[in-house]
Motif scaffolding. Sequence first.
Motif, mmCIF file in Angstrom:
data_model
loop_
_atom_site.group_PDB
_atom_site.id
_atom_site.type_symbol
_atom_site.label_atom_id
_atom_site.label_comp_id
_atom_site.label_asym_id
_atom_site.label_seq_id
_atom_site.Cartn_x
_atom_site.Cartn_y
_atom_site.Cartn_z
ATOM 1 N N MET A 114 0.811 -1.197 0.000
ATOM 2 C CA MET A 114 0.000 0.000 0.000
ATOM 3 C C MET A 114 0.852 1.258 0.000
ATOM 4 N N CYS A 115 0.545 2.115 -0.953
ATOM 5 C CA CYS A 115 1.232 3.397 -1.103
ATOM 6 C C CYS A 115 0.729 4.374 -0.034
ATOM 7 N N VAL A 116 1.480 5.466 0.172
ATOM 8 C CA VAL A 116 1.020 6.508 1.100
ATOM 9 C C VAL A 116 -0.304 7.124 0.643
ATOM 10 N N CYS A 117 -0.617 6.992 -0.655
ATOM 11 C CA CYS A 117 -1.882 7.563 -1.169
ATOM 12 C C CYS A 117 -3.080 6.694 -0.775
ATOM 13 N N GLY A 118 -2.800 5.526 -0.182
ATOM 14 C CA GLY A 118 -3.901 4.680 0.293
ATOM 15 C C GLY A 118 -4.324 3.620 -0.720
ATOM 16 N N THR A 144 7.299 2.420 -7.922
ATOM 17 C CA THR A 144 6.510 3.587 -8.325
ATOM 18 C C THR A 144 5.033 3.220 -8.241
ATOM 19 N N CYS A 145 4.278 4.016 -7.500
ATOM 20 C CA CYS A 145 2.844 3.736 -7.375
ATOM 21 C C CYS A 145 2.144 4.047 -8.704
ATOM 22 N N PRO A 146 1.462 3.065 -9.294
ATOM 23 C CA PRO A 146 0.790 3.312 -10.576
ATOM 24 C C PRO A 146 -0.463 4.184 -10.437
ATOM 25 N N TRP A 147 -0.886 4.452 -9.207
ATOM 26 C CA TRP A 147 -2.071 5.292 -8.990
ATOM 27 C C TRP A 147 -1.665 6.759 -8.937
ATOM 28 N N CYS A 148 -0.619 7.079 -8.119
ATOM 29 C CA CYS A 148 -0.302 8.487 -7.873
ATOM 30 C C CYS A 148 1.099 8.876 -8.349
ATOM 31 N N GLY A 149 1.910 7.892 -8.760
ATOM 32 C CA GLY A 149 3.246 8.201 -9.260
ATOM 33 C C GLY A 149 4.309 8.357 -8.174
HETATM 34 ZN ZN LIG Z 1 0.095 6.093 -4.594
#
Ligand SMILES: [Zn+2]
Length: 351
Positions: A311-315, A327-332
């Motif tokens: 889980m990324c910091v963006c949730g 690299t988070c594919p949701w938020c970069g």
């Molecule tokens: Zn993210």
Amino acid sequence: MRRLPIYFLIDVSESMVGEPIQQVEEGLSQIIQALKADPYAIETVWVSIIVFAGQAKTLVPLQEIINFYPPRFPIGGGTSLSKGLGHLMYELRKNQVKTTYEQKGDWKPIVFLFTDGVPTDDTRAAIAEWKQNWQRTANMVAISFGNETDVHVLKELTENIIHFKNSNAAAYKQFFKWVTDSIKTSSESVEKNASGFELAKIYGDDTLSKVDLTKPIPPQSYMDSNYAVLVGKCQNLNRNYLMKYRRSEEEAKIYGLDINRLSYRLVGAFQVDQTYQELSDESAGPSRINSDELIGNPTCPCCGNQVAFAMCVCGQIHCIGEEHISTCPWCGNKGTYGIGEGGFDVNRAQG
Ligand SMILES: [Zn+2]
Ligand SMILES: [Zn+2]
């Protein structure tokens, strides 16, 4: 020839991902095959397939079975029964052939509704419209898959509620044979100028049973709690996938967890296609579940990365492999991952 329209209104919410949707896909194809070989059905039966999750759409427009080719079923987020019903009523109205001086109109349409969950939206308006305009001009059979379908809602729509225990492949086979037989007996009964609606006999066993509406039904919550389904995105291929967990009280005991707390055991991880976004209700907010309640971390079903549940910091959830910086594919966002201590809350799809 007067048509007997058959509509399949099928729940394709996230909890159907994996075996159930594959079985439905196969089952529908078997139904069509069997009907093509039936002398009564081939003359009268027309079939349409409508799917619903957070949104609804027509997968197969109403057509003769001779031209019918079974579709692939998509998966979406949420269970909007009201959108499913709304779309069904739109199709019923659009396709309806009424009796005139020149021609005989359709027989009463038969609707098979398959659902495995509890609606995640308010169904009152759609149900009121169904009652007012369609309850007497169409026949509906509601089939609840598994244990936690909202029977309170279904009984507003129809007296014919069938509980289907979708335990294994043989059970699905038996169930789809029953649907086929019901369509056959109905198409035969229209030929004899009878009602045009005759469900096949149910041999009261564990797999199929008619729900007894004279008995009280226990109250239900508005979350499909048999399953927890989480949405992830593949870091390498940028595709969505679903991780499906099934509720298990036994597991809690084995793992020495608090028995009163729910725990969920991994069923599997599955790729979903672009239709997932299209069929999901984006306005619905996520509900949360604690990662401590989830047992099992799958590999990424898209790229094979070892961990599908990071889980990324963006949730949001994505896969990670052996790379040092992910690299988070949701938020970069770029970051490194260690094994987390203790639980954290993750967003849970609506199911
Ligand atoms: Zn993210
Ligand atoms: Zn991946």
